[in-house]
Motif scaffolding. Sequence first.
Motif, PDB file in Angstrom:
ATOM      1  N   TRP A 272      18.120 -10.267   8.145  1.00 56.48           N
ATOM      2  CA  TRP A 272      18.641 -10.681   9.109  1.00 56.48           C
ATOM      3  C   TRP A 272      18.002 -11.293  10.108  1.00 56.48           C
ATOM      4  O   TRP A 272      18.357 -12.521  10.821  1.00 56.48           O
ATOM      5  CB  TRP A 272      19.065  -9.475   9.948  1.00 56.48           C
ATOM      6  N   LEU A 273      16.766 -11.287  10.229  1.00 57.47           N
ATOM      7  CA  LEU A 273      15.970 -12.153  10.993  1.00 57.47           C
ATOM      8  C   LEU A 273      15.758 -13.558  10.437  1.00 57.47           C
ATOM      9  O   LEU A 273      15.966 -14.305  11.205  1.00 57.47           O
ATOM     10  CB  LEU A 273      14.437 -11.502  11.148  1.00 57.47           C
ATOM     11  N   GLY A 274      15.709 -13.557   9.160  1.00 58.32           N
ATOM     12  CA  GLY A 274      15.682 -15.007   8.524  1.00 58.32           C
ATOM     13  C   GLY A 274      17.226 -15.577   8.835  1.00 58.32           C
ATOM     14  O   GLY A 274      17.095 -16.717   9.143  1.00 58.32           O
ATOM     15  N   PHE A 275      18.271 -14.877   8.786  1.00 58.75           N
ATOM     16  CA  PHE A 275      19.506 -15.488   9.049  1.00 58.75           C
ATOM     17  C   PHE A 275      19.717 -16.089  10.510  1.00 58.75           C
ATOM     18  O   PHE A 275      20.109 -17.265  10.627  1.00 58.75           O
ATOM     19  CB  PHE A 275      20.678 -14.333   8.987  1.00 58.75           C
ATOM     20  N   PHE A 276      19.145 -15.254  11.385  1.00 56.26           N
ATOM     21  CA  PHE A 276      19.067 -15.785  12.928  1.00 56.26           C
ATOM     22  C   PHE A 276      17.995 -16.866  12.975  1.00 56.26           C
ATOM     23  O   PHE A 276      18.311 -17.811  13.832  1.00 56.26           O
ATOM     24  CB  PHE A 276      18.969 -14.721  13.831  1.00 56.26           C
ATOM     25  N   LEU A 277      17.172 -16.938  12.537  1.00 57.92           N
ATOM     26  CA  LEU A 277      16.074 -18.049  12.410  1.00 57.92           C
ATOM     27  C   LEU A 277      16.727 -19.187  11.841  1.00 57.92           C
ATOM     28  O   LEU A 277      16.455 -20.635  12.483  1.00 57.92           O
ATOM     29  CB  LEU A 277      14.995 -17.693  11.742  1.00 57.92           C
ATOM     30  N   ALA A 278      17.648 -19.200  10.814  1.00 56.35           N
ATOM     31  CA  ALA A 278      18.312 -20.300  10.300  1.00 56.35           C
ATOM     32  C   ALA A 278      19.300 -20.761  11.273  1.00 56.35           C
ATOM     33  O   ALA A 278      19.410 -22.116  11.485  1.00 56.35           O
ATOM     34  CB  ALA A 278      18.998 -19.726   8.926  1.00 56.35           C
ATOM     35  N   LEU A 279      19.892 -19.981  12.089  1.00 50.78           N
ATOM     36  CA  LEU A 279      20.906 -20.556  13.116  1.00 50.78           C
ATOM     37  C   LEU A 279      20.011 -21.350  14.234  1.00 50.78           C
ATOM     38  O   LEU A 279      20.632 -22.306  14.724  1.00 50.78           O
ATOM     39  CB  LEU A 279      21.685 -19.491  13.805  1.00 50.78           C
ATOM     40  N   ILE A 280      19.026 -20.786  14.603  1.00 47.89           N
ATOM     41  CA  ILE A 280      18.167 -21.548  15.572  1.00 47.89           C
ATOM     42  C   ILE A 280      17.540 -22.749  14.959  1.00 47.89           C
ATOM     43  O   ILE A 280      17.469 -23.491  15.839  1.00 47.89           O
ATOM     44  CB  ILE A 280      16.816 -20.492  15.863  1.00 47.89           C
ATOM     45  N   SER A 281      17.369 -22.805  13.841  1.00 49.69           N
ATOM     46  CA  SER A 281      16.656 -24.057  13.216  1.00 49.69           C
ATOM     47  C   SER A 281      17.828 -25.139  13.328  1.00 49.69           C
ATOM     48  O   SER A 281      17.485 -26.275  13.350  1.00 49.69           O
ATOM     49  CB  SER A 281      16.149 -23.910  11.732  1.00 49.69           C
ATOM     50  N   ILE A 282      19.117 -24.686  12.925  1.00 47.15           N
ATOM     51  CA  ILE A 282      20.005 -25.748  13.071  1.00 47.15           C
ATOM     52  C   ILE A 282      20.514 -26.223  14.477  1.00 47.15           C
ATOM     53  O   ILE A 282      20.649 -27.405  14.579  1.00 47.15           O
ATOM     54  CB  ILE A 282      21.550 -25.077  12.722  1.00 47.15           C
TER      55      ILE A 282
END
Length: 290
Positions: A272-282
Amino acid sequence: MIYLLLSILASSVIFLVFKLFDLFKINTFQAIVVNYAIACAAGIIGYAKPINLIDLPNYSWFGGTVFLGFLFILIFNLMAITTQRSGLSVVSVSTKMSVVIPIAFGLLYYNENAGLLKISGIILALIAVYLVSVKDNTSKLVSKNELLFPILVFLGSGIIDTTIKYLETSYVEQDDISLFSAVIFLTAFVIGISILIFKVLRQNEKIKFKNLVGGLALGIPNYYSIYFLVKALRNPQLESSVVFTLNNVGILICAVLLGILFFREKLSRKNWLGFFLALISIICIAIVKS
C-alpha cells in the motif's frame, strides 16, 4: 498523453490475461508463440501501404527489429528460469526496475530535462515499483549463484525499452509504426515457432486448442501496448524519461487495482505504501509537464 494512457491500458489487459492463464491452466509458451503471430497480423492489418516482404531488409530499422524479436523470446525464457530458481517476486522486481535503463538513456543521450521535481518523481516511482512488487510471504532469498538470471532479466528488459526508443527516434517514420511493430513480433514468432516445433517433434509436447485461444487473447493487447508506446514516445511534449516512468507506474497501479477487483488479492502495508508513492510520483512528474 492519450497514447500513453492507451499503452498503459493495453499493458494492463496483458496482466489480466496472464492471470487468466493460471486460472485455465494454459501453456504459457504456446500462447506466447501464438500471441506473436496475432500481434504481427494486427500490425500488418493496421499498415496502410502495400507490404513487400522482399523489401523489408531495406528498411533502416529492420536489423533493430530482428534484435528486438530475439530479445523478446530470450527474456521470456530467462524470466521463466528466474521464476523457477528465485520466485515470481524476483522476476517482477527485476522487470519493473529495469525502467531505470531507458530513463537514464533519455537523460544522458538525449539531454532531457533533469529538474529536482522530476528526478524526485522518478526516484519515488522506482521505490514504489519495488515496494508493490515484493510480497511479505517471499521468504526465499536469492543466493549469489542465482543473481545472474535476475540481472540478465533486468538488463534485457531495459535494453528492449531503450532500443525501441532509439529506433523510434532515429529511424522509424510516422507511417511505418505499424509495420515496425509487426516485424518485431514476426521475428519473435519465427524464433518461437521454431522452438515449439522442436518441442513437439523431440519432446512430444501436445498443442491444445485452449492455448491457441489464450494466444489470441494476448496478441491484440500486446501489439497495441507496443504500438501506443511508440506513438507516445513520438510526442514532442513528452520526454522519454517521463513516458517510461509514467507508463511503468501506470501499469503498476492498474495491475494492483485489477488484482484487487477481479482476483481479491491482498496487499501488505508495504504494498500500500508503494501504491501511494506511485501516485505521488505521478503528481510530481505531472506538475513538471504542466
